[in-house]
Design an enzyme around this catalytic site. Structure first.
Site, PDB file in Angstrom:
ATOM      1  N   PRO A  58       0.812  -1.301  -0.010  1.00 10.47           N
ATOM      2  CA  PRO A  58      -0.202  -0.030   0.040  1.00 10.47           C
ATOM      3  C   PRO A  58       1.000   1.298   0.079  1.00 10.47           C
ATOM      4  O   PRO A  58       0.452   2.422  -0.333  1.00 10.47           O
ATOM      5  CB  PRO A  58      -0.998   0.002   1.066  1.00 10.47           C
ATOM      6  N   GLU A  85       2.777  -9.317   7.716  1.00 11.22           N
ATOM      7  CA  GLU A  85       2.590  -7.454   8.050  1.00 11.22           C
ATOM      8  C   GLU A  85       3.589  -6.790   6.746  1.00 11.22           C
ATOM      9  O   GLU A  85       3.638  -5.724   6.679  1.00 11.22           O
ATOM     10  CB  GLU A  85       3.228  -7.089   9.300  1.00 11.22           C
ATOM     11  N   ARG A 112      -1.823  -7.961 -20.825  1.00  9.15           N
ATOM     12  CA  ARG A 112      -2.792  -7.803 -21.792  1.00  9.15           C
ATOM     13  C   ARG A 112      -2.440  -6.818 -22.817  1.00  9.15           C
ATOM     14  O   ARG A 112      -2.561  -6.602 -23.701  1.00  9.15           O
ATOM     15  CB  ARG A 112      -4.084  -7.593 -21.224  1.00  9.15           C
ATOM     16  N   ASP A 169      -9.983   0.317 -24.476  1.00 11.98           N
ATOM     17  CA  ASP A 169     -10.543   0.013 -23.118  1.00 11.98           C
ATOM     18  C   ASP A 169     -10.618   1.248 -22.291  1.00 11.98           C
ATOM     19  O   ASP A 169     -10.151   2.443 -22.711  1.00 11.98           O
ATOM     20  CB  ASP A 169      -9.132  -0.636 -22.271  1.00 11.98           C
TER      21      ASP A 169
END
Ligand code: 4FV
Length: 250
Positions: free
Chosen positions: A93, A120, A158, A173
């Protein structure tokens, strides 16, 4: 695209290697995935791969020596297989937010070694010594880095030429040109009284292109105006967005 994956749960990546677009890309050799499991480097009887955090506190961290050994071997194999030094990426994060521009960057760059954390997370000195970049898939905390790693690999894979049946489907997209995608329709023409927009049945490719662009611009204006900030729209795009807003305001 060559990707080395460092993970305690390599079997999770079968979702990429055995299914769908990415599975076919692996079969065709457009993408090469190789795995290194820190547990294979554990030498104790319990094959320990976690360790307690200095300073106390809840949870464990990934054990330094087994993790570093796995990253080292993945990096060496990347260089042996491609002749290029890999980008070693750790998912967390605390990282750079993955977006379509980042996916394009990863798809067109050097080989990747993607490190999936557990517990963690990992020791900061491993981040400093062995990780080139931290990337995040969003502001939430998951139980492991495998799903973020698969998201990152899928988003980049992709975009590798040859992976998608029609390369233009990547171009159309959402986010590929910085706009949200237009609505899509398939058979039947009538679903509980909701009909396919006539333009899509018209066969007029120019009108269809303009309708789709107008819908993309309008949706972006309505749902993600932030994506339009600082963006210069060409004359056609400005006219189509104006049309959409006028119709929407009615
Ligand atoms: N959001 C994210 N984007 O990339 N990774 C994450 C994420 O939540 N990672 C977890 C944190 C500790 C655990 O080890 C794995």
């Amino acid at each position: 695209m060559w990707v080395g994956v460092v993970s305690l749960f390599p079997e999770m990546f079968e979702a990429l290697t055995r299914q769908g677009v990415t599975g076919r890309a692996v079969d065709k050799g457009h993408i090469e995935l190789a795995f290194w499991n820190p547990r294979d480097y554990a030498t104790d009887r319990h094959r320990t791969v976690d360790d307690r955090p200095y300073g106390g506190g809840p949870g464990m961290l990934m054990k330094v020596d087994t993790l570093r050994a796995a990253i080292h071997d993945a990096r060496s194999q990347a260089e042996a297989a491609t002749g290029q030094r890999p980008r070693v990426i750790y998912l967390s994060p605390q990282g750079r937010r993955l977006d379509q521009r980042g996916a394009r960057e990863l798809a067109s760059g050097p080989p990747l070694v993607v490190v999936a954390g557990r517990y963690e997370g990992i020791d900061e000195r491993v981040v400093e010594a062995d990780i080139d970049e931290e990337w995040s898939i969003g502001d939430y905390v998951l139980s492991g880095g495998e799903l973020p790693a698969m998201v990152l690999i899928d988003a980049a894979a992709r975009l590798v030429p040859g992976v998608l049946g029609h390369q233009d489907s990547a171009l159309e997209d959402s986010f590929n040109d910085g706009l949200l995608d237009c609505p899509h329709y398939t058979r039947p023409e009538d679903v509980d009284g909701r009909r396919v927009p006539d333009v899509l049945l018209s066969g007029h490719h120019g009108a269809i292109r303009r309708w789709r662009l107008k819908q993309s611009l309008g949706r972006t204006w309505l749902r993600r105006p932030d994506l339009l900030e600082g963006r210069t729209l060409n004359d056609e795009q400005q006219a189509l967005l104006k049309e959409f807003i006028e119709e929407y305001a009615l």
